[in-house]
Write a protein that holds these residues in place. Sequence first.
Motif, PDB file in Angstrom:
ATOM      1  N   ALA A  78     -49.070  -9.183  28.791  1.00 58.95           N
ATOM      2  CA  ALA A  78     -49.705  -8.126  28.076  1.00 58.95           C
ATOM      3  C   ALA A  78     -51.249  -8.402  28.525  1.00 58.95           C
ATOM      4  N   LYS A  79     -51.676  -9.518  28.791  1.00 61.01           N
ATOM      5  CA  LYS A  79     -53.052  -9.471  29.024  1.00 61.01           C
ATOM      6  C   LYS A  79     -53.219  -8.947  30.566  1.00 61.01           C
ATOM      7  N   THR A  80     -52.324  -9.171  31.232  1.00 58.50           N
ATOM      8  CA  THR A  80     -52.396  -8.705  32.604  1.00 58.50           C
ATOM      9  C   THR A  80     -52.545  -7.360  32.731  1.00 58.50           C
ATOM     10  N   ASP A  81     -51.607  -6.842  31.971  1.00 64.11           N
ATOM     11  CA  ASP A  81     -51.386  -5.275  31.908  1.00 64.11           C
ATOM     12  C   ASP A  81     -52.663  -4.731  31.311  1.00 64.11           C
ATOM     13  N   SER A  82     -53.206  -5.444  30.334  1.00 63.54           N
ATOM     14  CA  SER A  82     -54.684  -4.861  29.887  1.00 63.54           C
ATOM     15  C   SER A  82     -55.695  -4.632  30.947  1.00 63.54           C
ATOM     16  N   VAL A  83     -55.550  -5.757  31.906  1.00 64.17           N
ATOM     17  CA  VAL A  83     -56.469  -5.790  32.870  1.00 64.17           C
ATOM     18  C   VAL A  83     -56.324  -4.825  34.053  1.00 64.17           C
ATOM     19  N   PHE A  84     -55.135  -4.572  34.557  1.00 61.89           N
ATOM     20  CA  PHE A  84     -54.700  -3.829  35.478  1.00 61.89           C
ATOM     21  C   PHE A  84     -53.956  -2.595  34.849  1.00 61.89           C
ATOM     22  N   GLU A  85     -54.569  -1.490  35.024  1.00 61.27           N
ATOM     23  CA  GLU A  85     -53.917  -0.272  34.324  1.00 61.27           C
ATOM     24  C   GLU A  85     -53.064   0.359  35.654  1.00 61.27           C
ATOM     25  N   GLN A  86     -51.555   0.491  34.976  1.00 56.51           N
ATOM     26  CA  GLN A  86     -50.372   0.730  36.213  1.00 56.51           C
ATOM     27  C   GLN A  86     -50.078   2.170  35.553  1.00 56.51           C
ATOM     28  N   SER A  87     -49.563   2.904  36.704  1.00 60.12           N
ATOM     29  CA  SER A  87     -48.986   4.127  36.639  1.00 60.12           C
ATOM     30  C   SER A  87     -47.502   3.777  37.203  1.00 60.12           C
ATOM     31  N   PHE A  88     -46.989   3.006  37.684  1.00 55.47           N
ATOM     32  CA  PHE A  88     -45.709   2.826  38.096  1.00 55.47           C
ATOM     33  C   PHE A  88     -44.871   2.464  36.911  1.00 55.47           C
ATOM     34  N   THR A  89     -43.614   2.766  36.984  1.00 53.51           N
ATOM     35  CA  THR A  89     -42.845   2.681  35.647  1.00 53.51           C
ATOM     36  C   THR A  89     -41.510   2.033  35.900  1.00 53.51           C
ATOM     37  N   TRP A  90     -40.804   1.298  35.082  1.00 56.75           N
ATOM     38  CA  TRP A  90     -39.564   0.677  35.164  1.00 56.75           C
ATOM     39  C   TRP A  90     -38.399   1.272  34.115  1.00 56.75           C
ATOM     40  N   ASN A  91     -37.119   1.738  34.572  1.00 59.13           N
ATOM     41  CA  ASN A  91     -36.280   2.248  33.731  1.00 59.13           C
ATOM     42  C   ASN A  91     -34.932   2.095  34.375  1.00 59.13           C
ATOM     43  N   ASP A  92     -34.009   1.740  33.478  1.00 55.73           N
ATOM     44  CA  ASP A  92     -32.506   1.560  33.909  1.00 55.73           C
ATOM     45  C   ASP A  92     -32.417   0.687  35.206  1.00 55.73           C
ATOM     46  N   GLY A  93     -33.063  -0.410  35.353  1.00 56.48           N
ATOM     47  CA  GLY A  93     -32.908  -1.186  36.801  1.00 56.48           C
ATOM     48  C   GLY A  93     -33.818  -0.639  37.885  1.00 56.48           C
ATOM     49  N   MET A  94     -34.491   0.204  37.650  1.00 57.83           N
ATOM     50  CA  MET A  94     -35.143   0.799  38.892  1.00 57.83           C
ATOM     51  C   MET A  94     -36.627   1.047  38.551  1.00 57.83           C
ATOM     52  N   LEU A  95     -37.447   0.855  39.659  1.00 62.39           N
ATOM     53  CA  LEU A  95     -38.921   0.655  39.679  1.00 62.39           C
ATOM     54  C   LEU A  95     -39.127   2.162  40.269  1.00 62.39           C
ATOM     55  N   TYR A  96     -40.127   2.786  39.579  1.00 61.64           N
ATOM     56  CA  TYR A  96     -40.533   4.121  40.091  1.00 61.64           C
ATOM     57  C   TYR A  96     -42.402   4.175  40.492  1.00 61.64           C
ATOM     58  N   ALA A  97     -42.793   4.393  41.763  1.00 63.45           N
ATOM     59  CA  ALA A  97     -44.213   4.204  41.920  1.00 63.45           C
ATOM     60  C   ALA A  97     -45.133   5.379  41.184  1.00 63.45           C
ATOM     61  N   GLY A  98     -44.735   6.613  40.822  1.00 69.98           N
ATOM     62  CA  GLY A  98     -45.218   7.440  40.171  1.00 69.98           C
ATOM     63  C   GLY A  98     -46.047   8.314  41.408  1.00 69.98           C
ATOM     64  N   ASP A  99     -46.662   9.506  40.815  1.00 73.95           N
ATOM     65  CA  ASP A  99     -47.210  10.508  41.692  1.00 73.95           C
ATOM     66  C   ASP A  99     -48.891  10.319  41.566  1.00 73.95           C
ATOM     67  N   LYS A 100     -49.320   9.467  41.037  1.00 68.85           N
ATOM     68  CA  LYS A 100     -50.655   9.366  40.894  1.00 68.85           C
ATOM     69  C   LYS A 100     -51.266   8.940  42.407  1.00 68.85           C
ATOM     70  N   PRO A 101     -52.454   9.730  42.545  1.00 68.37           N
ATOM     71  CA  PRO A 101     -53.013   9.529  43.969  1.00 68.37           C
ATOM     72  C   PRO A 101     -53.486   8.129  44.358  1.00 68.37           C
ATOM     73  N   GLY A 102     -53.133   7.573  45.524  1.00 67.71           N
ATOM     74  CA  GLY A 102     -53.358   6.308  45.811  1.00 67.71           C
ATOM     75  C   GLY A 102     -52.199   5.321  45.485  1.00 67.71           C
ATOM     76  N   ILE A 103     -52.353   4.074  45.119  1.00 70.74           N
ATOM     77  CA  ILE A 103     -51.359   3.161  44.727  1.00 70.74           C
ATOM     78  C   ILE A 103     -50.964   3.078  43.273  1.00 70.74           C
ATOM     79  N   GLY A 104     -51.852   3.805  42.568  1.00 69.38           N
ATOM     80  CA  GLY A 104     -51.599   4.200  40.996  1.00 69.38           C
ATOM     81  C   GLY A 104     -51.867   2.969  40.105  1.00 69.38           C
ATOM     82  N   VAL A 105     -52.903   2.038  40.573  1.00 64.10           N
ATOM     83  CA  VAL A 105     -53.184   0.859  39.629  1.00 64.10           C
ATOM     84  C   VAL A 105     -54.773   1.031  39.729  1.00 64.10           C
ATOM     85  N   GLU A 106     -55.567   0.744  38.569  1.00 66.48           N
ATOM     86  CA  GLU A 106     -57.114   0.780  38.404  1.00 66.48           C
ATOM     87  C   GLU A 106     -57.370  -0.681  37.659  1.00 66.48           C
ATOM     88  N   LEU A 107     -58.279  -1.234  38.098  1.00 58.41           N
ATOM     89  CA  LEU A 107     -58.935  -2.444  37.362  1.00 58.41           C
ATOM     90  C   LEU A 107     -59.866  -2.102  36.136  1.00 58.41           C
TER      91      LEU A 107
END
Length: 412
Positions: free
Chosen positions: A355-384
């Motif tokens: 949880a602490k790591t997730d609070s430092v790195f704001e992520q747009s990728f998602t996890w659902n039913d065994g699969m990872l989804y990168a999302g459609d936010k411009p760039g890699i989809g992570v902000e610090l």
Amino acid sequence: MIIDKAEVIVTSPDRNFVTLKLTTDDGLSGLGDATLNGRELAVVAYLREHVVPLLIGRDASSIEDTWQFLYRSAYWRRGPVTMAAIAAVDVALWDIKAKAAGMPLYQLLGGASRTGLLAYGHASGKTNDEIFDSIRSHQEQGYKAIRVQSAVPGLNSIYGIASNATFEANKGVRYDHEPAQRGALPNEEDWDTRAYLRHIPTVFEAVRIEFGAELPLLHDAHHRLTPIQAARLGKSLEPYDLFWIEDLTPAENQEALRLVRQHTTSPLAIGEIFNTVWDYQLIIREQLIDYERSAVTHTGGITHLKKVLEFAAQYQIKSGMHGPTDISPVGMAAAMHLGLAIHNFGIQEYMMHGAKTDSVFEQSFTWNDGMLYAGDKPGIGVELDLDEAGRYPYVQAYLPYNRLADGTVHDW
């Protein structure tokens, strides 16, 4: 787009991470992961003292040229410190370029070749019952493929067993499922290859009886076996139809894999400690592996790893990118975008961060039913979040090491 600011950020929310943030004169910023587990500050110094001064004033859009400049101008090439530093620069520049284009990164890499990424998790236990419980727990979290690691009777502590995992010194708080111990000295573990080779086939027999033939199972031998021992393990696990066996033997001796191939049809995965295409030349060309395990973070970034995977694709070798919690969310996101774009994707290792790591790195990728989804936010989809990162200063940590019963230091 001219780079006018470069920051090396070290933070330790659930474990240590090194992040490079590049900012251009028109206000765009990009992130790259430079974490080298247990040797983080070596990359920090390389970046701050040697790389950052070379970046200010460069064109942020010239990604290939910057990669070649950083690789070739150093003269002393390759190695984990150099390649992690170059990877951080490379991913940060791709992040900026994709933001400038208003697209998720995978679109700039050729677009998506699939809708999502199959990922595997890490189940483990001291006993078969513990392992069964861990597998069920991972299935409840959605995992459709699961790596299985087991304790070995007679050994006190070995790699990959969550219930044996190192705890933070004097705190009793689990270190984000991470084997690195926070403290002044590395933790010592023990090893007995013959006991391991006797025990592990019985574990997979029990798991198959309990969970059936359909569940994809993986296993990591963690570089601990000689070539003939590796061949024996691969052959003994054939009846249990593993998705792969990882790092059977130290692959720096690439020719050793010829012997392993002669004795087993179990699929082989190798490469998490490799850094460049030169590490893979023989084993890809001779088709001695089935899955290529390098991480974007440790293999020169997207620019270089994409080339390695395209080389592997000629030989029907697929990706299996390294993705435990020593890969930050920045590195994980970069792997997802690359995995979406390449044709020869196999599977993605994925351990959920704390949880602490997730609070430092704001992520747009998602996890659902065994699969990872990168999302459609411009760039890699992570902000610090710099303020949040500042709450968690670096804490010295080392990975464990192994000794045999007679005191000899062994591969960990």
